[in-house]
Motif scaffolding. Structure first.
Motif, short mmCIF file in Angstrom:
data_model
loop_
_atom_site.label_atom_id
_atom_site.label_comp_id
_atom_site.label_asym_id
_atom_site.label_seq_id
_atom_site.Cartn_x
_atom_site.Cartn_y
_atom_site.Cartn_z
N ALA A 49 -5.63 -13.63 -21.68
CA ALA A 49 -5.44 -12.76 -20.51
C ALA A 49 -5.71 -13.54 -19.24
O ALA A 49 -6.49 -14.50 -19.22
N ALA A 71 -7.67 -13.84 -16.14
CA ALA A 71 -8.98 -13.35 -15.70
C ALA A 71 -9.15 -13.49 -14.19
O ALA A 71 -9.99 -12.81 -13.59
N PRO A 125 -3.72 -8.93 -19.93
CA PRO A 125 -3.34 -9.60 -21.17
C PRO A 125 -1.90 -10.10 -21.15
O PRO A 125 -1.01 -9.44 -20.58
N ILE A 155 -4.92 -3.45 -19.89
CA ILE A 155 -5.70 -3.33 -21.12
C ILE A 155 -5.23 -2.14 -21.96
O ILE A 155 -5.24 -2.19 -23.19
N CYS A 215 -11.02 -22.03 -21.63
CA CYS A 215 -10.70 -21.57 -20.27
C CYS A 215 -9.67 -22.51 -19.66
O CYS A 215 -9.91 -23.72 -19.54
N SER A 222 -12.19 -14.89 -10.93
CA SER A 222 -12.44 -14.65 -12.35
C SER A 222 -13.91 -14.43 -12.68
O SER A 222 -14.23 -13.91 -13.75
N ALA A 265 -8.66 -7.40 -16.40
CA ALA A 265 -7.97 -8.41 -17.21
C ALA A 265 -6.50 -8.04 -17.35
O ALA A 265 -6.14 -6.86 -17.43
N ARG A 287 -3.00 -5.12 -11.87
CA ARG A 287 -4.37 -4.95 -11.38
C ARG A 287 -4.48 -3.90 -10.29
O ARG A 287 -5.59 -3.53 -9.89
N THR A 341 -8.96 -12.66 -24.20
CA THR A 341 -8.93 -11.33 -23.59
C THR A 341 -10.31 -10.66 -23.59
O THR A 341 -10.70 -10.04 -22.60
N ALA A 390 -12.16 -12.07 -20.77
CA ALA A 390 -11.59 -11.64 -19.49
C ALA A 390 -11.97 -10.20 -19.17
O ALA A 390 -12.20 -9.85 -18.00
N LYS A 391 -12.07 -9.38 -20.20
CA LYS A 391 -12.43 -7.97 -20.00
C LYS A 391 -13.84 -7.82 -19.42
O LYS A 391 -14.15 -6.82 -18.76
#
Length: 382
Positions: free
Chosen positions: A10, A12, A231, A379, A105, A42, A229, A346, A219, A222-223
């Motif tokens: 994902a 981030a 994905p 998500i 990463c 991030s 996040a 987002r 993911t 990232a969540k």
């Protein structure tokens, strides 16, 4: 063949920097600034980056250069260049490597100062040796050839191509980040200077400075970050030719393959997308890609864009930031298309589409050569 790892990786963090004109910065400085902003976005530390993907217009070792600039010692660097589609290809590679556990990463970055450093396209690419005797303008003449064939085969008009530029400007006019603003009409486009028939100045992307970067991680990680996040649900690339003189059919691009495979991996179809971000280096691109990705039938792209479908208030919001035609085009636009799709998901895009959950970014490199598609979702789409 192992399928694409749906939603395993994902976005981030993301950022743009220096869009328009950024005098005083060179290309790597622009890319580095965007990367730092994306890392901050991030919530991860720069030294957690263990894979660096970077293309620069003037440095074939961009990944190595950016890692050195930051003082990083990554496990993996990549400067794979397929033109404007490079960054979607980087997303594919990074997603696979994250899924495999090889990296944790990834930072994908780009920067160019081509406007403030002379105002011309900065690229080492040239026409093939078979085409050079005809003195084409690279890559513009290649796209003019595709446009002329589409007009001949399907009756597409210059006014329909102008509809793409006008729609892009309408989106840009309400995007504070966009470089080109102000009124633009079909008549303005038809009166614009022809550069390589049938393509005029208004059919061509901007020449700007600018930088962009995204941070990819698994993911679940990232969540846990400070920003929503995004994905990667599916992604695919396809290449059917390099030189335009070897393109099997000037009206059919490999987006047919990359889009179909990316959507199949994500488990979605063209009718599911809330927004579509297309690499619009030239107005004919948008028409070709809308057809090849399945948003309208082959040959009907001209009528589709003429109807206002891709403009504000239309049925399919396309290039909601203004695209390469009116927002920015610092040599390679692909990463900016990916970021605009992610911003829509987002909920922070300048021209935010209400409830955007599923977005497509399609990127293009070379002379309609390399095609790469990325399907992103919220998500809730996992």
């Amino acid at each position: 063949m192992e399928p694409f790892p749906r939603a395993e990786a994902a976005i981030a963090g993301l950022a743009t920097f220096g869009i328009g004109e950024a005098p005083g910065f060179n290309a790597i400085e622009l890319a580095a600034q965007a990367g730092l902003l994306a890392m901050r976005d991030s919530g991860l530390d720069l030294h957690e980056v263990d894979a660096v993907f970077c293309c620069l217009p003037n440095d074939l070792f961009g990944g190595l250069a950016l890692a050195e600039y930051y003082g990083l010692a990554p496990r993996f660097t990549d400067s794979n260049r397929t033109g404007g589609s490079s960054f979607a290809s980087h997303v594919i590679t990074a997603s696979m490597m994250l899924h495999a556990g090889y990296i944790d990463c990834a930072l994908i970055a780009y920067g160019s100062n081509q406007r403030s450093n002379g105002g011309k396209l900065a690229t080492p690419a040239r026409s093939s040796v078979w085409e050079q005797p005809y003195n084409p303008l690279y890559p513009l003449t290649s796209y003019a050839l595709a446009a002329a064939r589409h007009m001949h085969e399907f009756g597409t008009t210059r006014a329909q191509m102008a509809s793409v530029a006008v729609a892009a400007r309408q989106w840009a006019n309400t995007n504070p980040e966009a470089f080109a603003k102000g009124p633009l009409s079909i008549a303005d486009c038809l009166e614009a200077r022809i550069i390589s028939s049938p393509i005029s100045k208004s059919d061509c992307c901007l020449v700007t400075d600018g930088a962009a970067a995204i941070v990819l991680t698994r993911t679940d990680r990232a969540k846990a970050g400070p920003r929503p996040a995004v994905p990667i649900l599916g992604a695919a690339a396809a290449t059917w030719h390099n030189a335009i003189s070897n393109m099997p059919d000037l009206t059919q691009t490999a987006a047919r393959e990359s889009g179909a495979r990316a959507m199949a991996a994500a488990g979605v179809s063209a009718s599911d997308f809330d927004t579509v971000q297309l690499y619009d280096a030239f107005t004919i691109n948008t028409i070709l890609f809308l057809e090849d990705l399945g948003f309208c039938a082959k040959g009907e792209g001209g009528q589709f864009v003429e109807s206002g479908a891709i403009a504000p208030g239309g049925s399919l919001p396309v290039n909601t930031n203004g695209g390469g035609l009116s927002c920015c085009h610092p040599g390679m636009y692909g990463l900016f298309a990916i970021i605009e799709a992610a911003r829509q998901i987002r909920g922070e895009a300048a021209n935010q589409q209400v409830g955007a959950q599923l977005c497509l970014a399609h990127t293009n490199g070379g002379a309609l050569s390399s095609q790469a598609s990325v399907v992103m979702g919220s998500i809730d789409t996992i």
